[in-house]
Motif scaffolding. Structure first.
Motif, PDB file in Angstrom:
ATOM      1  N   LEU A  20       0.834  -1.207   0.000  1.00 56.46           N
ATOM      2  CA  LEU A  20       0.000   0.000   0.000  1.00 56.46           C
ATOM      3  C   LEU A  20       0.865   1.250   0.000  1.00 56.46           C
ATOM      4  CD1 LEU A  20      -2.736  -1.081   2.578  1.00 56.46           C
ATOM      5  CD2 LEU A  20      -2.888  -1.084   0.076  1.00 56.46           C
ATOM      6  N   TYR A  21       1.988   1.212   0.719  1.00 59.30           N
ATOM      7  CA  TYR A  21       2.900   2.357   0.735  1.00 59.30           C
ATOM      8  C   TYR A  21       3.499   2.596  -0.650  1.00 59.30           C
ATOM      9  CZ  TYR A  21       6.909   5.258   1.988  1.00 59.30           C
ATOM     10  OH  TYR A  21       7.856   6.266   2.051  1.00 59.30           O
ATOM     11  N   ALA A  22       3.937   1.522  -1.322  1.00 57.92           N
ATOM     12  CA  ALA A  22       4.511   1.662  -2.661  1.00 57.92           C
ATOM     13  C   ALA A  22       3.472   2.178  -3.658  1.00 57.92           C
ATOM     14  CB  ALA A  22       5.067   0.318  -3.119  1.00 57.92           C
ATOM     15  N   LEU A  23       2.242   1.719  -3.549  1.00 60.51           N
ATOM     16  CA  LEU A  23       1.183   2.215  -4.433  1.00 60.51           C
ATOM     17  C   LEU A  23       0.925   3.703  -4.188  1.00 60.51           C
ATOM     18  CD1 LEU A  23      -1.357  -0.770  -4.270  1.00 60.51           C
ATOM     19  CD2 LEU A  23       0.089  -0.110  -6.210  1.00 60.51           C
ATOM     20  N   GLY A  24       0.948   4.106  -2.929  1.00 58.79           N
ATOM     21  CA  GLY A  24       0.764   5.527  -2.613  1.00 58.79           C
ATOM     22  C   GLY A  24       1.862   6.390  -3.196  1.00 58.79           C
ATOM     23  N   LEU A  25       3.125   5.909  -3.112  1.00 62.11           N
ATOM     24  CA  LEU A  25       4.230   6.659  -3.710  1.00 62.11           C
ATOM     25  C   LEU A  25       4.081   6.760  -5.221  1.00 62.11           C
ATOM     26  CD1 LEU A  25       7.403   5.364  -1.794  1.00 62.11           C
ATOM     27  CD2 LEU A  25       6.296   7.597  -1.600  1.00 62.11           C
ATOM     28  N   ALA A  44       1.130  -2.907 -11.035  1.00 60.11           N
ATOM     29  CA  ALA A  44       0.054  -3.885 -11.217  1.00 60.11           C
ATOM     30  C   ALA A  44       0.582  -5.306 -11.032  1.00 60.11           C
ATOM     31  CB  ALA A  44      -0.576  -3.709 -12.594  1.00 60.11           C
ATOM     32  N   VAL A  45       1.773  -5.559 -11.596  1.00 61.90           N
ATOM     33  CA  VAL A  45       2.383  -6.879 -11.429  1.00 61.90           C
ATOM     34  C   VAL A  45       2.718  -7.136  -9.956  1.00 61.90           C
ATOM     35  CG1 VAL A  45       4.392  -8.299 -12.005  1.00 61.90           C
ATOM     36  CG2 VAL A  45       3.290  -6.923 -13.773  1.00 61.90           C
ATOM     37  N   LEU A  46       3.253  -6.121  -9.288  1.00 58.32           N
ATOM     38  CA  LEU A  46       3.603  -6.272  -7.872  1.00 58.32           C
ATOM     39  C   LEU A  46       2.361  -6.542  -7.021  1.00 58.32           C
ATOM     40  CD1 LEU A  46       5.874  -6.096  -5.749  1.00 58.32           C
ATOM     41  CD2 LEU A  46       5.367  -3.656  -5.541  1.00 58.32           C
ATOM     42  N   THR A  47       1.276  -5.851  -7.315  1.00 59.41           N
ATOM     43  CA  THR A  47       0.034  -6.054  -6.565  1.00 59.41           C
ATOM     44  C   THR A  47      -0.509  -7.458  -6.798  1.00 59.41           C
ATOM     45  OG1 THR A  47      -0.485  -3.694  -6.737  1.00 59.41           O
ATOM     46  CG2 THR A  47      -2.298  -5.191  -6.191  1.00 59.41           C
ATOM     47  N   LEU A  48      -0.510  -7.896  -8.072  1.00 60.51           N
ATOM     48  CA  LEU A  48      -1.007  -9.249  -8.388  1.00 60.51           C
ATOM     49  C   LEU A  48      -0.146 -10.320  -7.723  1.00 60.51           C
ATOM     50  CD1 LEU A  48      -3.034 -10.951  -9.991  1.00 60.51           C
ATOM     51  CD2 LEU A  48      -1.424 -10.884 -11.928  1.00 60.51           C
TER      52      LEU A  48
END
Length: 414
Positions: A20-25, A44-48
């Motif tokens: 969540l922190y990386a997505l926010g950045l 997207a790949v990291l989240t999946l």
């Protein structure tokens, strides 16, 4: 639960929070990226990947080496892709990489799984990827990578120590369980077989003839059996000329070796529900044994009451041995708010100072196991108060909290 299981649970939460922190950045820096579409694709790949492998870090069994390598590969790929997505100026200023602190989760997985060596290897790979991404060493890069390396090695070392401690504890628990079972069997043998053999030995010596030979054989078996239950090795003691030593029929019995056959099972005992301790102690009363009891029932779990009554019986046997058949004994049962106490007192000659310790060192079982061992297993205590010429007093105390735990343990075992 394994001592390292909380670490796996913490790692699972860490991966989600750092994602969540990386997505926010990524959202915050979206307009600053040279190629924002590349950043979005990687995120997207990291989240999946994080979603699909959520349960892989739930335990050591699920966290395989193949997964750890893939997890580290995803992190390193994101670090190396950062120069292609972000500008050189932003990278020089120390802007975070695409996976940011999510990378640390991959390193911690290695440390928890394989110890400090695995953690050091994974952190070294991450450090090398960061140096390549920055195009060289920078002060902030060295500082951050040092923290990653130290943290992974430290956690890996803690995990190794925890595993070693867990193995040591498990081994100690197995030894304790085996020792307690051995002591329980030794108590049963002492309260039955050894007493019968001692009685046969003495009666045979007194009768004479063929009975004396039977008594001699009983004495040999008593020595062998006592050695077995006290040391685990059936080795009969030998005299100076090499012949097997035989118990002396005319010798006085030891402090903790009372004569006489074992008593029949106590009446009114049940393996379920509470038991009135007064019912188990009342049969001991007689012309030379005075039993004093409360007016109300003294309820204990059946197993606890039976063991406490057996310890009282062993104490009375010792009275008959030391004080003689003409001695008088008193049993006092007290039901206190927090404990049940049974006091056995006699008017005999008393026990010489140090005799109990000597008897236990010699492998005698009466006081060591039949009395003190029973009370210890019940969570209670057994105390002796004696002086030469002033009789002996034995205080047997069982806390009611320990009795309740013993009952709950028995119910759980069933």
């Amino acid at each position: 639960m394994s001592v390292e299981q909380p670490l796996w649970q913490a790692l699972t939460a860490y991966r989600v929070l750092t994602l969540l922190y990386a997505l926010g950045l990524c959202v915050y820096s979206f307009d600053d990226y040279d190629h924002p579409i590349g950043a979005v694709v990687y995120m997207a790949v990291l989240t999946l990947w994080t979603a699909l492998t959520f349960r892989m870090v739930a335990s050591a069994e699920r966290c395989t080496r193949r997964f750890l390598v893939g997890d580290l590969g995803i992190a390193v790929t994101g670090i190396l892709l950062t120069p292609l997505v972000d500008s050189h100026d932003r990278i020089a200023e120390g802007t975070p990489t695409l996976p940011s602190i999510w990378t640390m989760g991959a390193v911690l997985g290695f440390a928890i799984k394989g110890g400090w060596r695995w953690g050091a290897s994974a952190s070294t790979v991450v450090c090398a990827a960061n140096v390549i991404e920055r195009g060289g060493f920078a002060q902030d890069t060295v500082h951050m990578l040092s923290l990653v390396w130290v943290a992974s090695v430290g956690i890996g070392y803690v995990v190794e120590v925890a595993r070693a401690s867990e193995r040591t504890l498990a081994r100690a628990l197995r030894i304790e369980a085996a020792t307690r079972e051995r002591e329980r069997l030794a108590r049963d043998i002492h309260d039955s077989v050894l007493q019968v053999l001692a009685m046969v030995q003495r009666r045979g010596a007194a009768i004479g003839g063929e009975a004396a030979e039977l008594g001699r054989m009983a004495g040999e078996q008593e020595i062998a059996l006592r050695t077995l239950v006290s040391t685990g090795l059936v080795t009969r003691p030998r005299t100076g000329d090499g012949t097997e030593a035989v118990a002396d029929p005319g010798a006085l019995p030891d402090v903790d070796d009372p004569p006489g056959p074992p008593r029949p099972p106590d009446p009114g005992r049940s393996d379920d529900g509470p038991c009135d301790l007064r019912v188990l102690l009342a049969p001991h009363a007689g012309s030379r044994v005075t039993f004093s009891e409360p007016g109300a029932p003294v309820l204990l779990p059946a197993g606890v009451a039976g063991e406490l009554a057996a310890a009282v019986g062993a104490s009375l046997d010792n009275v008959r041995v030391h004080a003689g058949e003409a001695a008088h004994a008193w049993i006092l049962l007290e039901d206190e708010p927090d404990a049940v106490m049974v006091t056995v007192r006699d008017d005999g000659p008393g026990i010489p100072e140090g005799r109990l310790a000597d008897a236990e060192a010699e492998g005698r079982l009466g006081v060591a196991l039949s009395i003190r061992g029973r009370l210890r297993d019940l969570g209670g205590t057994a105390e002796w108060i004696s002086a030469p010429g002033q009789g002996t007093e034995v205080e047997l105390t069982v806390p009611k909290a320990s009795a309740k735990k013993a009952r709950q343990k028995g119910e759980a075992a069933r």
